[in-house]
Scaffold this motif. Sequence first.
Motif, mmCIF file in Angstrom:
data_model
loop_
_atom_site.group_PDB
_atom_site.id
_atom_site.type_symbol
_atom_site.label_atom_id
_atom_site.label_comp_id
_atom_site.label_asym_id
_atom_site.label_seq_id
_atom_site.Cartn_x
_atom_site.Cartn_y
_atom_site.Cartn_z
ATOM 1 N N PHE A 114 25.810 24.556 27.447
ATOM 2 C CA PHE A 114 25.045 25.415 26.549
ATOM 3 C C PHE A 114 24.462 24.612 25.385
ATOM 4 O O PHE A 114 25.125 23.743 24.842
ATOM 5 C CB PHE A 114 25.971 26.508 26.017
ATOM 6 N N SER A 115 23.224 24.858 25.021
ATOM 7 C CA SER A 115 22.659 24.212 23.836
ATOM 8 C C SER A 115 21.962 25.239 22.979
ATOM 9 O O SER A 115 21.374 26.182 23.487
ATOM 10 C CB SER A 115 21.608 23.162 24.199
ATOM 11 N N GLN A 116 22.023 25.009 21.676
ATOM 12 C CA GLN A 116 21.298 25.868 20.763
ATOM 13 C C GLN A 116 20.210 25.037 20.105
ATOM 14 O O GLN A 116 20.443 23.916 19.659
ATOM 15 C CB GLN A 116 22.249 26.424 19.699
ATOM 16 N N ASP A 169 15.029 19.462 17.351
ATOM 17 C CA ASP A 169 16.237 19.513 18.183
ATOM 18 C C ASP A 169 15.933 19.342 19.665
ATOM 19 O O ASP A 169 16.790 18.967 20.439
ATOM 20 C CB ASP A 169 16.934 20.872 18.045
ATOM 21 N N ASN A 172 18.718 17.631 22.175
ATOM 22 C CA ASN A 172 19.582 18.510 22.946
ATOM 23 C C ASN A 172 19.268 18.506 24.427
ATOM 24 O O ASN A 172 20.036 18.991 25.222
ATOM 25 C CB ASN A 172 19.513 19.934 22.406
HETATM 26 C C1 LIG Z 1 21.491 20.379 19.308
HETATM 27 O O1 LIG Z 1 20.921 19.605 18.287
HETATM 28 C C2 LIG Z 1 21.411 19.872 16.979
HETATM 29 C C3 LIG Z 1 20.674 18.985 16.026
HETATM 30 O O2 LIG Z 1 20.392 17.761 16.561
HETATM 31 C C4 LIG Z 1 22.923 19.636 16.915
HETATM 32 O O3 LIG Z 1 23.410 19.980 15.648
HETATM 33 C C5 LIG Z 1 23.592 20.474 17.965
HETATM 34 O O4 LIG Z 1 24.965 20.212 17.984
HETATM 35 C C6 LIG Z 1 22.991 20.184 19.326
HETATM 36 N N1 LIG Z 1 23.632 21.049 20.311
HETATM 37 C C7 LIG Z 1 24.070 20.572 21.468
HETATM 38 C C8 LIG Z 1 24.751 21.552 22.336
HETATM 39 O O5 LIG Z 1 23.945 19.419 21.805
#
Ligand SMILES: *[C@@H]1O[C@H](CO)[C@@H](O)[C@H](O)[C@H]1NC(C)=O
Length: 428
Positions: A404-406, A412, A416
Amino acid sequence: MLGKWSLLFSHMCSSSSSLLLLWTLVGLDVVEVSGSQPGIPLSVVKLWASAFGGEIKSISAKYSGSQLLQKDLWAITAPRPGTNSSSEPGSPKYKEPEKSVRVEEIDGVKLVKNLALKLEEVFWKKAEATRRLVEAAEEAHHQHEDNPDLQYEYFNAVLINEVDEEGNNVELGGEFLLESNDHFNNLSVNLSLSVVQVPTNMYNKDPYIVNGVYWSEALNKVFVDNFERDPTLIWQYFGSAKGFFRQYPGVKWHPDEHGVIGFDCRNRKWYIQAATSPKDVVILIDVSGSMKGLRLTIARQTVSSILDTLGDDDFFNVIAYNQEIHYVEPCLNGTLVRADRTNKDHFREHLKKLFAKGIGLLGVALAEAFTILNEVRIFPYLIGRESAFADNLKWMACANKGYFSQISTLADVQENLTWTVLFPRLIS
Ligand SMILES: *[C@@H]1O[C@H](CO)[C@@H](O)[C@H](O)[C@H]1NC(C)=O
Ligand SMILES: *[C@@H]1O[C@H](CO)[C@@H](O)[C@H](O)[C@H]1NC(C)=O
Ligand SMILES: *[C@@H]1O[C@H](CO)[C@@H](O)[C@H](O)[C@H]1NC(C)=O
Ligand SMILES: *[C@@H]1O[C@H](CO)[C@@H](O)[C@H](O)[C@H]1NC(C)=O
Ligand SMILES: *[C@@H]1O[C@H](CO)[C@@H](O)[C@H](O)[C@H]1NC(C)=O
């Protein structure tokens, strides 16, 4: 004499027919691929194949100059008017054949065999060089123990030879001798050392990076040795999963007019092909009313970046959904297409036309994706900062071997995304 000409022409003909054959084979390949996913009828594929055939024939005629050659040969062989022989001194009305044009009989099989041997040698040498690098990298990595406090100055490709206001070298810069070299397009290079590039959005001195850079110093001597053994080699490089890129020979990198370097080795085709196995990808985009504005822009950018990571061995499709599902390219309803550059560009054009309205019903879209793909992994991207959906999406990812990614900002997107390329058969 005529016998020889016709021999030559028959060679030409047979070479162009083998081109055609190649294309028919490609055509068959398409049938096989689409055969596993019901869709493109055989007759349509045949139509494509013959259209491709025609195209390739006219292209090869245009660029090989075969018609010009034929004309020249005709000038040599055609009987003069009033005579039955071509050897009589020419009448001025007839073009004198080019003195440099000569016709020779060539043993095609021998030619191809020679060529094959030479190519084999070339590729063998390149493969050897790569093998030596792989062995050295594995060995050095094995010997190294990660140290989170490691302090280590390396030559950063962007910072070398940079000075601050007082004229002192900047950190990770340092004086790096460079010399113009015509084997490298007259670029100024350093043939004894490599340089390291770190993506703009990452911290140069992250212990994670510094440790990797430190052990991969071991590659320098292999780079030099490879180049001595095979001076036809051009660039040699190492791309790390941590994001740094070590390049030999050392060369200075310059940012573009916006002061950034967009390069991340993990998005390059060679890296992705080496790091991943072929995959089928169905991308679902929420285009409900809640996605209006920046979110849709980010979603488009995310999809576009995912497409960047796909290569010729991958197949994909993009479905937009609100209360209904819409294939972004309606002609490719229910099927997957090869992720080659043309198809990806075509889908990018269609992405621009998406607009947000209605309510989003993920269930229908997922059901559609499941019918296209056999074995599924889910990689949800949540766009925005809310956490209301995050738990559901996380659960969905975990239950389907995904991740999962936000994503909250455009910046970002790149960072990500690096995860997606590592898993076969994913859906996001
Ligand atoms: C997505 O990118 C943001 C900023 O770079 C970071 O804080 C976040 O943890 C990342 N999420 C994942 C799931 O990698
Ligand atoms: C050329 O050859 C043809 C048949 O071979 C013959 O009928 C004709 O008379 C010849 N012409 C000249 C100019 O020799
Ligand atoms: C490469 O750069 C290093 C550091 O500036 C220097 O010591 C070395 O002589 C250079 N090598 C060549 C071949 O220019
Ligand atoms: C490099 O420079 C040399 C002389 O300065 C020139 O003869 C040569 O054509 C150049 N090579 C390339 C690839 O530009
Ligand atoms: C896809 O095609 C089928 C049959 O051609 C049609 O019934 C269906 O509605 C189409 N689906 C979409 C989403 O366009």
